[in-house]
Design a protein around this motif. Structure first.
Motif, PDB file in Angstrom:
ATOM      1  N   ARG B  24       0.860  -1.176   0.000  1.00 39.62           N
ATOM      2  CA  ARG B  24       0.000   0.000   0.000  1.00 39.62           C
ATOM      3  C   ARG B  24       0.897   1.226   0.000  1.00 39.62           C
ATOM      4  NH1 ARG B  24      -4.924  -0.173   0.547  1.00 39.62           N
ATOM      5  NH2 ARG B  24      -4.788  -2.373   1.028  1.00 39.62           N
ATOM      6  N   HIS B  25       0.582   2.170  -0.853  1.00 41.78           N
ATOM      7  CA  HIS B  25       1.412   3.371  -0.854  1.00 41.78           C
ATOM      8  C   HIS B  25       0.581   4.538  -0.370  1.00 41.78           C
ATOM      9  CE1 HIS B  25      -0.206   5.529  -4.381  1.00 41.78           C
ATOM     10  NE2 HIS B  25      -0.553   4.327  -4.765  1.00 41.78           N
ATOM     11  N   THR B  26       1.250   5.494   0.189  1.00 43.51           N
ATOM     12  CA  THR B  26       0.547   6.671   0.689  1.00 43.51           C
ATOM     13  C   THR B  26       0.499   7.696  -0.431  1.00 43.51           C
ATOM     14  OG1 THR B  26       2.653   7.377   1.543  1.00 43.51           O
ATOM     15  CG2 THR B  26       1.145   6.366   3.106  1.00 43.51           C
ATOM     16  N   GLY B  27      -0.269   8.731  -0.214  1.00 47.42           N
ATOM     17  CA  GLY B  27      -0.345   9.772  -1.230  1.00 47.42           C
ATOM     18  C   GLY B  27      -1.751   9.875  -1.760  1.00 47.42           C
ATOM     19  N   PRO B  28      -1.944  10.709  -2.767  1.00 47.14           N
ATOM     20  CA  PRO B  28      -3.310  10.943  -3.271  1.00 47.14           C
ATOM     21  C   PRO B  28      -3.932   9.658  -3.809  1.00 47.14           C
ATOM     22  CG  PRO B  28      -1.623  11.898  -4.733  1.00 47.14           C
ATOM     23  CD  PRO B  28      -0.929  11.482  -3.487  1.00 47.14           C
ATOM     24  N   GLY B  29      -5.173   9.403  -3.440  1.00 45.06           N
ATOM     25  CA  GLY B  29      -5.904   8.233  -3.911  1.00 45.06           C
ATOM     26  C   GLY B  29      -5.170   6.949  -3.595  1.00 45.06           C
ATOM     27  N   SER B  30      -4.818   6.770  -2.328  1.00 40.48           N
ATOM     28  CA  SER B  30      -3.927   5.673  -1.944  1.00 40.48           C
ATOM     29  C   SER B  30      -4.449   4.343  -2.467  1.00 40.48           C
ATOM     30  CB  SER B  30      -3.786   5.628  -0.436  1.00 40.48           C
ATOM     31  OG  SER B  30      -4.970   5.117   0.112  1.00 40.48           O
ATOM     32  N   GLY B  31      -3.583   3.596  -3.092  1.00 41.74           N
ATOM     33  CA  GLY B  31      -3.947   2.289  -3.608  1.00 41.74           C
ATOM     34  C   GLY B  31      -2.793   1.340  -3.372  1.00 41.74           C
ATOM     35  N   LEU B  32      -2.609   0.396  -4.281  1.00 36.53           N
ATOM     36  CA  LEU B  32      -1.514  -0.562  -4.127  1.00 36.53           C
ATOM     37  C   LEU B  32      -0.457  -0.284  -5.176  1.00 36.53           C
ATOM     38  CD1 LEU B  32      -3.708  -3.653  -3.512  1.00 36.53           C
ATOM     39  CD2 LEU B  32      -2.096  -2.701  -1.882  1.00 36.53           C
ATOM     40  N   ARG B  33       0.748  -0.679  -4.850  1.00 36.65           N
ATOM     41  CA  ARG B  33       1.862  -0.436  -5.759  1.00 36.65           C
ATOM     42  C   ARG B  33       2.708  -1.706  -5.804  1.00 36.65           C
ATOM     43  NH1 ARG B  33       5.968   4.377  -4.456  1.00 36.65           N
ATOM     44  NH2 ARG B  33       4.441   5.599  -5.580  1.00 36.65           N
ATOM     45  N   ALA B  34       3.199  -2.029  -6.977  1.00 32.51           N
ATOM     46  CA  ALA B  34       4.093  -3.181  -7.084  1.00 32.51           C
ATOM     47  C   ALA B  34       5.118  -2.900  -8.164  1.00 32.51           C
ATOM     48  CB  ALA B  34       3.316  -4.446  -7.434  1.00 32.51           C
ATOM     49  N   GLU B  35       6.185  -3.660  -8.124  1.00 33.02           N
ATOM     50  CA  GLU B  35       7.200  -3.484  -9.141  1.00 33.02           C
ATOM     51  C   GLU B  35       7.304  -4.754  -9.967  1.00 33.02           C
ATOM     52  OE1 GLU B  35      11.209  -1.051  -9.335  1.00 33.02           O
ATOM     53  OE2 GLU B  35      11.385  -2.842  -8.137  1.00 33.02           O
ATOM     54  N   LEU B  36       7.273  -4.596 -11.284  1.00 40.36           N
ATOM     55  CA  LEU B  36       7.408  -5.747 -12.178  1.00 40.36           C
ATOM     56  C   LEU B  36       8.757  -5.675 -12.864  1.00 40.36           C
ATOM     57  CD1 LEU B  36       3.949  -5.593 -13.965  1.00 40.36           C
ATOM     58  CD2 LEU B  36       4.567  -6.871 -11.928  1.00 40.36           C
ATOM     59  N   VAL B  37       9.397  -6.827 -13.000  1.00 41.51           N
ATOM     60  CA  VAL B  37      10.640  -6.885 -13.763  1.00 41.51           C
ATOM     61  C   VAL B  37      10.295  -7.373 -15.162  1.00 41.51           C
ATOM     62  CG1 VAL B  37      12.925  -7.904 -13.894  1.00 41.51           C
ATOM     63  CG2 VAL B  37      11.926  -7.389 -11.679  1.00 41.51           C
ATOM     64  N   VAL B  38      10.681  -6.622 -16.169  1.00 45.13           N
ATOM     65  CA  VAL B  38      10.382  -6.975 -17.566  1.00 45.13           C
ATOM     66  C   VAL B  38      11.707  -7.029 -18.326  1.00 45.13           C
ATOM     67  CG1 VAL B  38       8.931  -6.439 -19.550  1.00 45.13           C
ATOM     68  CG2 VAL B  38       8.305  -5.581 -17.299  1.00 45.13           C
ATOM     69  N   PRO B  39      12.378  -8.195 -18.319  1.00 40.05           N
ATOM     70  CA  PRO B  39      13.738  -8.238 -18.872  1.00 40.05           C
ATOM     71  C   PRO B  39      13.794  -7.982 -20.368  1.00 40.05           C
ATOM     72  CG  PRO B  39      13.224 -10.215 -17.598  1.00 40.05           C
ATOM     73  CD  PRO B  39      11.949  -9.481 -17.796  1.00 40.05           C
ATOM     74  N   SER B  40      12.704  -8.221 -21.095  1.00 39.52           N
ATOM     75  CA  SER B  40      12.790  -8.108 -22.552  1.00 39.52           C
ATOM     76  C   SER B  40      12.474  -6.705 -23.053  1.00 39.52           C
ATOM     77  CB  SER B  40      11.859  -9.123 -23.210  1.00 39.52           C
ATOM     78  OG  SER B  40      10.582  -9.013 -22.646  1.00 39.52           O
ATOM     79  N   MET B  41      12.397  -5.729 -22.165  1.00 40.52           N
ATOM     80  CA  MET B  41      12.124  -4.353 -22.569  1.00 40.52           C
ATOM     81  C   MET B  41      13.455  -3.706 -22.991  1.00 40.52           C
ATOM     82  SD  MET B  41       9.836  -1.804 -20.293  1.00 40.52           S
ATOM     83  CE  MET B  41      10.942  -1.783 -18.894  1.00 40.52           C
ATOM     84  N   HIS B  42      13.595  -3.393 -24.289  1.00 38.63           N
ATOM     85  CA  HIS B  42      14.912  -2.968 -24.762  1.00 38.63           C
ATOM     86  C   HIS B  42      14.987  -1.556 -25.304  1.00 38.63           C
ATOM     87  CE1 HIS B  42      16.890  -6.650 -24.055  1.00 38.63           C
ATOM     88  NE2 HIS B  42      16.014  -7.347 -24.752  1.00 38.63           N
TER      89      HIS B  42
END
Lengths: 55, 734
Positions: B24-42
């Motif tokens: 959960r992240h704080t700030g305006p319109g607090s929602g959820l946050r996650a980080e995705l690893v996308v190795p093929s993004m070049h």
């Protein structure tokens, strides 16, 4: 000597401004994605600054 | 360089992990946050596609890709369902997996270092300009004005940028140790104090430029060192996880739900689909299947399981879905036990002291004694206290370990860059120092020397039956994902086409095909040909109406480059041995092929014991392993390496991780480690030689700020240039 009295502080102030500009850009996250920023210039298609800048 | 992603689960399985990494992240319109690893993004276009695809999902409020780290931070509004982010990315051709959110503390440290570095750069460039005027003759009033101005700039710099060294020196002193930062802190403080005093007395010599540029040079080394570790860390966490942080629980009313591992209690019923790992220690209550224990026990051949058998956490289910009864909570499972053993083993290694700290333990007393002797000497020959003190401090200024502070980190940063380009990640510089000291290499077998995948042992060509039977077997085997089936299918370039509807898979037994009215079975001997199974030592039999046609034997497939790597290591004077949890027959066979000493059927504790034994005999051991069962051994060895396909625990425990399939990474890493140890020694020799020249000048009282500045910068530049030779000479070696 009289020249140095104001020229040298002026030089210091100018370089301090550069320092402050760097510290601001660092805090702003401008060095987080150097590769992406270079590409984004070419691909950004929004008229206004994106609303998710603060990410 | 590509990260190994082929051993990760299906997109559904990776998506299942997502909720457990989101915060959960704080700030305006607090929602959820996650980080995705996308190795093929070049490129920029990939980045836009990924961002657009994620933005289009209902609920997603923001998606921002970082092309440098190949990650996307996604935010979505809080609701029942998580948006199908991973599935969406898979569909547009960007396989992704969730990762821990970045380590805030580490990021903040790096930013603090960069700020300190920027302030020191600003101060040293300005003070240096002012100093030039003073060095080349300024009238006393201008000199005094410039000294005052320099002092004004230097004071906040020493207080702010110098903190990095003061903190570390204080932390060391409080624990009764010294490190390189102690002489640095003393040197900077005294240089600054002396200069203030000189300025107050309208003296000729102030060393503000020396104090500030010392901080500047050393901060460069410190920042580079930090960035090297940050890069390795982000690359390590970028490799997909093998263990899922959640489990599928079947509730009493038959509903299935995903629970975090911590909430799985003994007595719960768990569903484990094919291709998933067993989340906690459990016992099978329904279903038969084959399981792969390679990461858990090092055993290479798949094991058949059926109701009543116990499974350890981390075992991979290969065949059919299983229903399990959880026996222990996650905190008491095999995995947790391994983590505890690893921590215990690791604490024994905390005794290693970095080369730089060892050097400073010798260096600081000598330098401080020289300064004290200078003070006493000048007083003895009858000079006043001011003269004696300034000369003594001048000795400290000239010996301040500027080059010494850069000698180690510069070499290590260049070496880490070299390793990184060859697909080897190093977690910190001390790993490189330890790697240069080894005399023994201990390998795990399954997953390290071998790929963990079986390969078909081919017979002598020419037998009529064999020619006819293999294509048939391969045609049947093509319909299954079992490792044995894949090995059979892979060994035959032209399989017989067998229609899908003819073949059925009997989980845990094998494949059955109905062709032209005859029943062909490819599978376990006892099932394919019950009447003939007794005398057979084959792993798999192909039978026609229960009459055996062909038997198949398998062996572990060696990792590419394994033979050459071992020869190379032996040629470099290292002794090599193998320490495996697998059955003796399998280990002995491989050891004979590679010509190395082995220990088979070793439990995790046995492995640690063997390493302790080697340590007592005075050996310094490099452990190379991948499994959960190796984690404790990896942590207790002098230095350790793991392939990127290793278990999470193994990757955490290892000092170096190699991303490529080939074992050639190991001799390469050793070569670079030896080379950098040489360069570090050279750098130390250079610093000492410089001191031998400079100290008599300072003791004699001939030091001026100009001389100090020239000596300090030139010695630092020489050390840095010497370190860069590692990058230059490494090229022709290939």
């Amino acid at each position: 000597m009289v020249d140095a009295l104001f020229l040298v502080p002026l030089a210091v102030i100018l370089s301090a401004a550069a320092l402050i500009a760097f510290l601001w850009s660092l805090a702003d996250g401008q060095y987080e994605d150097l590769a992406g920023a270079a590409e984004r210039v070419l691909h950004e298609d929004r008229e206004r600054p994106a609303s998710d800048r603060e990410l | 360089m590509s990260l190994i992603l082929d051993r990760t689960g299906s997109s559904a399985e990776r998506a299942r992990d997502l909720p457990f990494f989101s915060r959960r992240h704080t700030g305006p319109g607090s929602g959820l946050r996650a980080e995705l690893v996308v190795p093929s993004m070049h490129c920029g276009a990939c980045m836009r596609r990924v961002e657009k695809a994620l933005h289009a999902l209902p609920g997603v409020t923001a998606a921002r890709a970082n092309l440098s780290t190949k990650r996307v931070i996604v935010e979505w509004s809080d609701r029942e369902v998580t948006p199908a982010m991973i599935e969406t990315l898979d569909r547009i051709g960007f396989p992704a997996h969730a990762a821990e959110l970045p380590d805030r503390q580490h990021d903040a440290d790096l930013k603090a270092l960069l700020r300190a570095l920027a302030v020191a750069a600003f101060a040293s460039s300005n003070i240096m300009l002012l100093s030039f005027a003073v060095w080349f003759g300024a009238d006393p009033s201008t000199r005094q004005y410039f000294h005052l101005l320099s002092g004004l700039i230097a004071l906040p710099t020493v207080l702010y940028s110098g903190q990095v060294f003061y903190r570390s020196a204080w932390a060391a002193l409080r624990h009764g140790r010294t490190n390189m930062d102690v002489p640095i802190s003393i040197g900077v403080t005294l240089t600054f104090g002396l200069s203030l005093w000189e300025t107050a007395l309208h003296g000729r010599h102030a060393y503000f430029d020396a104090a500030v540029s010392l901080i500047f040079f050393l901060l460069i080394g410190r920042t580079l060192d930090h960035m090297m570790r940050a890069r390795a860390r982000s690359a390590v966490s970028g490799i997909a996880r093998l263990a899922s942080p959640s489990a599928t629980v079947i509730e009493t009313d038959g509903r299935r739900s995903d629970l975090p591992l911590g909430k799985v209690m003994p007595g719960m019923k768990l569903a484990v689909a094919a291709g998933q790992r067993v989340p906690v220690d459990a016992c099978v209550i329904e279903g038969t299947s084959d399981v792969d224990c390679a990461l858990v026990s090092g055993e290479s051949t798949p094991i058949a399981v059926s109701a009543g058998q116990q499974l350890q956490a981390g075992v991979l289910n290969l065949g059919a879905p299983l229903v399990l009864l959880a026996l222990r909570p996650s905190s008491q499972s095999f995995l947790a036990e391994m983590t505890r053993m690893m921590e215990a083993a690791e604490s024994g290694r905390g005794l290693y002291r970095r080369i730089a700290d060892r050097a400073s333990a010798l260096y600081a007393p000598v330098v401080h004694a020289a300064a004290a002797l200078t003070l006493v000497g000048w007083l003895a020959i009858g000079s006043d206290l001011h003269q004696a003190l300034t000369t003594a401090i001048a000795v400290l200024i000239i010996t301040c370990p500027c080059a010494l502070g850069l000698a180690v980190p510069m070499v290590q940063v260049v070496a880490a860059g070299r390793l990184f380009r060859s697909g080897i990640l190093i977690k910190d510089g001390s790993g490189l120092e330890r790697l240069a000291e080894i005399d023994t290499v201990v390998f795990d077998k399954t997953g390290t020397l071998t790929t963990g995948m079986p390969e078909l042992l081919l017979y002598e060509k020419g037998t009529q039956d064999h020619e006819a039977n293999l294509p048939l077997a391969a045609g049947i085997a093509a319909h299954s994902n079992h490792p044995y089936s894949r090995a059979i299918a892979a060994s035959c370039p032209r399989p017989l086409a067998v229609a899908t509807e003819c073949v059925t898979e009997q989980a845990g037994y094998g494949l059955e095909a109905l062709i032209d009215g005859a029943i062909f079975r490819l599978g376990r001997p006892g099932w394919a040909a019950p009447a003939h199974a007794a005398g057979s030592d084959a792993s798999v039999i192909l039978s026609r109406n229960a009459e055996p046609l062909e038997s198949f034997h398998f062996r572990d497939r060696l990792r590419p480059g394994a033979e050459q790597a071992i020869e190379d290591l032996k040629a470099r004077g290292l002794s090599v041995e193998m320490l495996s949890g697998d059955r003796k027959s399998a280990v002995a066979d491989l050891a004979a092929r590679l010509g190395i000493v082995y220990h088979a059927e070793a439990t995790p504790a046995n492995k640690v014991q063997r390493l302790e034994e080697l340590k007592r005999e005075g050996h310094r051991v490099l452990m190379v392993g991948d499994g959960l069962n190796d984690a404790a051994a990896l942590a207790s060895a002098h230095v350790s390496m793991a392939p990127a396909s290793a278990s999470d625990v193994g990757r955490t425990a290892a000092d170096l991780i190699f991303l490529q399939e080939s074992l050639a990474a190991i001799p390469l890493a050793h070569r670079i480690a030896i080379r950098s140890a040489q360069l570090i020694r050279q750098n130390f020799a250079l610093s000492i030689a410089y001191n031998l020249v400079a100290v008599p000048v300072a003791v004699g009282g001939f030091l001026t700020p100009l001389l100090a500045a020239i000596a300090m910068s030139s010695s630092s530049i020489i050390v840095v240039l010497n370190a860069l030779r590692l990058a230059l000479t490494a090229q022709p070696e290939k």
